[in-house]
Design a protein around this motif. Structure first.
Motif, PDB file in Angstrom:
ATOM      1  N   CYS A  74       0.846  -1.197   0.000  1.00  0.00           N
ATOM      2  CA  CYS A  74       0.000   0.000   0.000  1.00  0.00           C
ATOM      3  C   CYS A  74       0.883   1.250   0.000  1.00  0.00           C
ATOM      4  O   CYS A  74       1.826   1.340   0.794  1.00  0.00           O
ATOM      5  CB  CYS A  74      -0.909  -0.002   1.237  1.00  0.00           C
ATOM      6  SG  CYS A  74      -1.860   1.512   1.476  1.00  0.00           S
ATOM      7  N   CYS A  77       0.143   3.101   3.901  1.00  0.00           N
ATOM      8  CA  CYS A  77       0.533   2.503   5.193  1.00  0.00           C
ATOM      9  C   CYS A  77       1.712   1.547   5.073  1.00  0.00           C
ATOM     10  O   CYS A  77       2.242   1.097   6.084  1.00  0.00           O
ATOM     11  CB  CYS A  77      -0.662   1.808   5.838  1.00  0.00           C
ATOM     12  SG  CYS A  77      -1.152   0.286   4.994  1.00  0.00           S
ATOM     13  N   HIS A 108      -5.026   0.623   0.210  1.00  0.00           N
ATOM     14  CA  HIS A 108      -6.131  -0.083   0.859  1.00  0.00           C
ATOM     15  C   HIS A 108      -7.389   0.782   0.811  1.00  0.00           C
ATOM     16  O   HIS A 108      -7.299   2.007   0.906  1.00  0.00           O
ATOM     17  CB  HIS A 108      -5.822  -0.337   2.343  1.00  0.00           C
ATOM     18  CG  HIS A 108      -4.768  -1.364   2.595  1.00  0.00           C
ATOM     19  ND1 HIS A 108      -3.528  -1.048   3.064  1.00  0.00           N
ATOM     20  CD2 HIS A 108      -4.790  -2.718   2.438  1.00  0.00           C
ATOM     21  CE1 HIS A 108      -2.813  -2.159   3.205  1.00  0.00           C
ATOM     22  NE2 HIS A 108      -3.551  -3.184   2.818  1.00  0.00           N
ATOM     23  N   CYS A 111      -7.418   2.825   3.898  1.00  0.00           N
ATOM     24  CA  CYS A 111      -6.504   3.970   3.820  1.00  0.00           C
ATOM     25  C   CYS A 111      -7.118   5.066   2.954  1.00  0.00           C
ATOM     26  O   CYS A 111      -6.956   6.252   3.240  1.00  0.00           O
ATOM     27  CB  CYS A 111      -5.150   3.532   3.257  1.00  0.00           C
ATOM     28  SG  CYS A 111      -4.199   2.518   4.407  1.00  0.00           S
TER      29      CYS A 111
HETATM   30 ZN   LIG Z   1      -2.845   0.945   3.480  1.00  0.00          ZN
END
Ligand SMILES: [Zn+2]
Length: 122
Positions: A74, A77, A108, A111
């Motif tokens: 990702c 993150c 994500h 996210c």
């Molecule tokens: Zn993420």
């Protein structure tokens, strides 16, 4: 009419006029058949959406390229992305530049929601 946030007043007026012309043409073409009207309207909406967001196939292929390019991580993150499905989403850096390799990152869904909230969109 209030001034739109991201469109000049003149462009907003022009867009509203075009929209009205399209509505008139849809009504005339469908001749009162609500099913025909529905499908004509859906076709136009769908294809205008593709003009903005690319087709589902194009976005799927872009997602696959980004998954490889980012090593399955990702962009926010730095945790692993899910292999499949809707839990990984494409995030445009600049919305009007569209879904291109240079303008998107894979992140994500959670996210994405967090970023949207921080940007004040959610
Ligand atoms: Zn993420």
């Amino acid at each position: 009419m209030r001034k739109p946030k991201n469109l000049s007043y003149e462009n907003a007026v022009w867009a509203d006029e075009v929209l009205q012309q399209i509505r008139t043409q849809l009504r005339d073409r469908s001749g009162g058949d609500t099913l025909v009207l529905h499908h004509l309207r859906r076709r136009i909406v769908k294809n205008l959406g593709y003009d903005e967001k690319s087709t589902p196939y194009e976005r799927k292929k872009l997602k696959q390229r980004k998954m490889i390019e980012q090593g399955g991580i990702c962009a926010i993150c730095k945790n692993p992305l899910p292999e499949r499905g809707y839990l990984a989403v494409l995030d445009r850096e600049v919305a009007h530049l569209g879904y291109t390799d240079a303008n998107v990152r894979l992140i994500h869904r959670d996210c994405d929601i967090q970023v949207q909230e921080e940007r004040g969109f959610a």
